[in-house]
Every structure is written in C-alpha cells, then in structure tokens.
Design an enzyme around this catalytic site. Structure first.
Site, PDB file in Angstrom:
ATOM      1  N   ASN A   6       8.032  20.563  21.608  1.00 18.73           N
ATOM      2  CA  ASN A   6       6.561  20.279  21.072  1.00 18.73           C
ATOM      3  C   ASN A   6       6.372  19.823  20.115  1.00 18.73           C
ATOM      4  O   ASN A   6       6.960  19.983  19.010  1.00 18.73           O
ATOM      5  CB  ASN A   6       5.584  21.453  21.484  1.00 18.73           C
ATOM      6  CG  ASN A   6       6.368  22.903  21.067  1.00 18.73           C
ATOM      7  OD1 ASN A   6       7.313  22.818  20.768  1.00 18.73           O
ATOM      8  ND2 ASN A   6       5.231  23.523  20.752  1.00 18.73           N
ATOM      9  N   GLU A  12       3.091  19.019  17.511  1.00 20.97           N
ATOM     10  CA  GLU A  12       1.739  19.130  17.490  1.00 20.97           C
ATOM     11  C   GLU A  12       1.112  18.358  16.482  1.00 20.97           C
ATOM     12  O   GLU A  12       1.974  17.457  15.651  1.00 20.97           O
ATOM     13  CB  GLU A  12       1.584  20.737  17.057  1.00 20.97           C
ATOM     14  CG  GLU A  12       1.928  21.581  18.232  1.00 20.97           C
ATOM     15  CD  GLU A  12       1.558  23.018  17.897  1.00 20.97           C
ATOM     16  OE1 GLU A  12       1.453  23.539  16.853  1.00 20.97           O
ATOM     17  OE2 GLU A  12       2.108  23.920  18.761  1.00 20.97           O
ATOM     18  N   CYS A  53       3.321  18.658  24.590  1.00 20.37           N
ATOM     19  CA  CYS A  53       4.109  19.433  25.220  1.00 20.37           C
ATOM     20  C   CYS A  53       5.639  19.045  25.098  1.00 20.37           C
ATOM     21  O   CYS A  53       5.961  17.798  25.451  1.00 20.37           O
ATOM     22  CB  CYS A  53       3.885  20.091  26.342  1.00 20.37           C
ATOM     23  SG  CYS A  53       2.253  21.020  26.683  1.00 20.37           S
ATOM     24  N   GLU A  79       7.855  19.397  27.547  1.00 18.43           N
ATOM     25  CA  GLU A  79       8.292  18.676  28.820  1.00 18.43           C
ATOM     26  C   GLU A  79       7.903  17.329  28.943  1.00 18.43           C
ATOM     27  O   GLU A  79       8.647  16.307  29.410  1.00 18.43           O
ATOM     28  CB  GLU A  79       7.661  19.580  29.869  1.00 18.43           C
ATOM     29  CG  GLU A  79       7.960  20.999  30.113  1.00 18.43           C
ATOM     30  CD  GLU A  79       7.220  21.979  29.311  1.00 18.43           C
ATOM     31  OE1 GLU A  79       7.002  21.562  28.142  1.00 18.43           O
ATOM     32  OE2 GLU A  79       7.205  23.056  29.912  1.00 18.43           O
ATOM     33  N   CYS A 112       3.167  24.051  31.451  1.00 15.73           N
ATOM     34  CA  CYS A 112       1.507  24.040  31.650  1.00 15.73           C
ATOM     35  C   CYS A 112       0.981  23.190  32.823  1.00 15.73           C
ATOM     36  O   CYS A 112       1.946  22.431  33.254  1.00 15.73           O
ATOM     37  CB  CYS A 112       0.964  23.873  30.498  1.00 15.73           C
ATOM     38  SG  CYS A 112       0.862  21.790  30.104  1.00 15.73           S
ATOM     39  N   CYS A 123       1.685  19.456  32.324  1.00 12.78           N
ATOM     40  CA  CYS A 123       3.162  19.134  32.535  1.00 12.78           C
ATOM     41  C   CYS A 123       3.654  19.164  33.919  1.00 12.78           C
ATOM     42  O   CYS A 123       4.322  18.398  34.305  1.00 12.78           O
ATOM     43  CB  CYS A 123       3.939  20.058  31.694  1.00 12.78           C
ATOM     44  SG  CYS A 123       3.680  19.699  29.866  1.00 12.78           S
TER      45      CYS A 123
HETATM   46  N1  THU Z   1       3.808  24.032  24.941  1.00  9.67           N
HETATM   47  C1  THU Z   1       5.048  23.451  25.540  1.00  9.67           C
HETATM   48  O1  THU Z   1       5.696  22.568  24.943  1.00  9.67           O
HETATM   49  N2  THU Z   1       5.250  23.506  26.832  1.00  9.67           N
HETATM   50  C2  THU Z   1       4.739  24.573  27.621  1.00  9.67           C
HETATM   51  O2  THU Z   1       5.220  24.392  28.984  1.00  9.67           O
HETATM   52  C3  THU Z   1       3.595  25.232  27.218  1.00  9.67           C
HETATM   53  C4  THU Z   1       3.098  24.941  25.854  1.00  9.67           C
HETATM   54  C5  THU Z   1       3.614  23.670  23.756  1.00  9.67           C
HETATM   55  C6  THU Z   1       1.944  23.173  23.481  1.00  9.67           C
HETATM   56  C7  THU Z   1       1.668  23.618  22.187  1.00  9.67           C
HETATM   57  O3  THU Z   1       2.298  22.927  21.079  1.00  9.67           O
HETATM   58  C8  THU Z   1       2.253  25.257  22.125  1.00  9.67           C
HETATM   59  O4  THU Z   1       3.371  25.323  23.024  1.00  9.67           O
HETATM   60  C9  THU Z   1       1.282  26.232  22.306  1.00  9.67           C
HETATM   61  O5  THU Z   1       0.588  26.254  23.359  1.00  9.67           O
END
Ligand code: THU
Length: 161
Positions: free
Chosen positions: A62, A64, A73, A75, A112, A115
């Site tokens: 991920n 940000e 994310c 994925e 999520c 994704c």
């Molecule tokens: N996140 C992911 O990368 N994948 C997931 O399946 C759930 C959430 C990340 C998004 C964000 O950067 C952090 O986790 C918190 O939500």
C-alpha cells in the site's frame, strides 16, 4: 418471491507451517514485503505477492498520500504491476499479509471492497480465478479458491452492454 442463499467454503489453517511449501513461501514473501509499504498515516503496512501462471512473482504494497484518498491498496498496486509487466498472464495465487505497528497482526485480513472489484475484473480479463491466501504476520491463514467468491452479485463489464 424467491429467496436465494449465497454461501462459500474456505480453508482455515492454524499457521503458515500447515501450508504446503509453495504457499508457505508466498505467505512469507507477502509478510516480508510489508516493509516496503508507505503507510505513514495509517501505520498499517500491507503486502501482497502474486505467483503468475508464467511462474513470475509480482509484489505490491500500500502506498498512501497526505491527500488520503490518493492512497492505493497493496492488492491494486500488485494488479496494476502484473498487468503492466505481464499483460494477459493469469495470476494463480496472491498471498496478502500486513504489519500493524499500532498493534498485533495475528488475524488474517481480507481485501477491501474496492480491491475485490479489481480482483474480480482481473479474473474475468484473463479468464482464470485468483486464489487468495490471507494472513497476518503470524496466526491463522485463510485460503479462498477464487477471489470472486468474496464479491457475490458483483457489477461487471457485462452490465454495461
Ligand atoms: N489496505 C490495503 O492495502 N489492503 C487491504 O486489503 C486493506 C487496506 C491499506 C489501505 C491503507 O493504506 C491502509 O491499508 C489502512 O486502511
């Protein structure tokens, strides 16, 4: 009126040690790659590592941003990389793990909603299901045979026709 029932089966393992060697390797790669996440806002590092049908390995973490919605994310970073590096090659398996610096990470996380939508379209695009191995840094591991099992009644390209 008809009532329809949706259910699906998935495997639960007590730990990574109960997986076969290939799956255990992929989970450990996903755990390691969490170190490459850029997650200064959530402190929640996610790592995803895929084994492609051509044997190649592709990772995503991920990423940000100070403008929060810009973040992506792990994925979807992985899917974008896989499609860019190896277009039209199916993804056999993706292992997903996370490192939560605010607390423990011993229960599996699941992709999520956004994704899940991306994973399902990838499956349709290359006409092969993606197997998911979900875990934290330790503890139980869940295996889902096809990503689309996680998104029943999904919206897809066929609906646009
Ligand atoms: N996140 C992911 O990368 N994948 C997931 O399946 C759930 C959430 C990340 C998004 C964000 O950067 C952090 O986790 C918190 O939500």
């Amino acid at each position: 009126m008809n009532k329809e029932l949706y259910q699906f089966a998935y495997e639960v393992y007590n730990s990574v040690e109960d997986l076969n060697e290939q799956d255990a390797w992929l989970v450990n790669e996903a755990r390691e790659v969490t170190a490459n996440a850029y997650a200064p806002y959530s402190n929640f590092n996610v790592g995803a590592v895929a084994k492609l049908a051509n044997g190649e390995i592709v990772a995503g973490t991920n990423q940000e941003n100070a403008s929060y919605p810009v973040g992506i994310c792990a994925e979807r970073v992985l899917l974008a990389s896989a499609a860019s590096l190896y277009p039209n090659i199916a993804i056999d398996t993706i292992a997903i793990s996370y490192h939560n610096i605010n607390g423990v990470s011993s229960h599996p996380i699941s992709p999520c909603g956004m994704c899940r939508q991306s994973l399902v379209e990838y499956e349709e695009r290359v006409k092969q299901p993606i197997r998911l191995i979900l875990s934290g840094m330790d503890g139980k591991v869940i295996v889902v045979e096809k990503a689309n099992l996680l998104l029943p009644l999904s919206f897809g390209s066929i609906d646009l026709k």
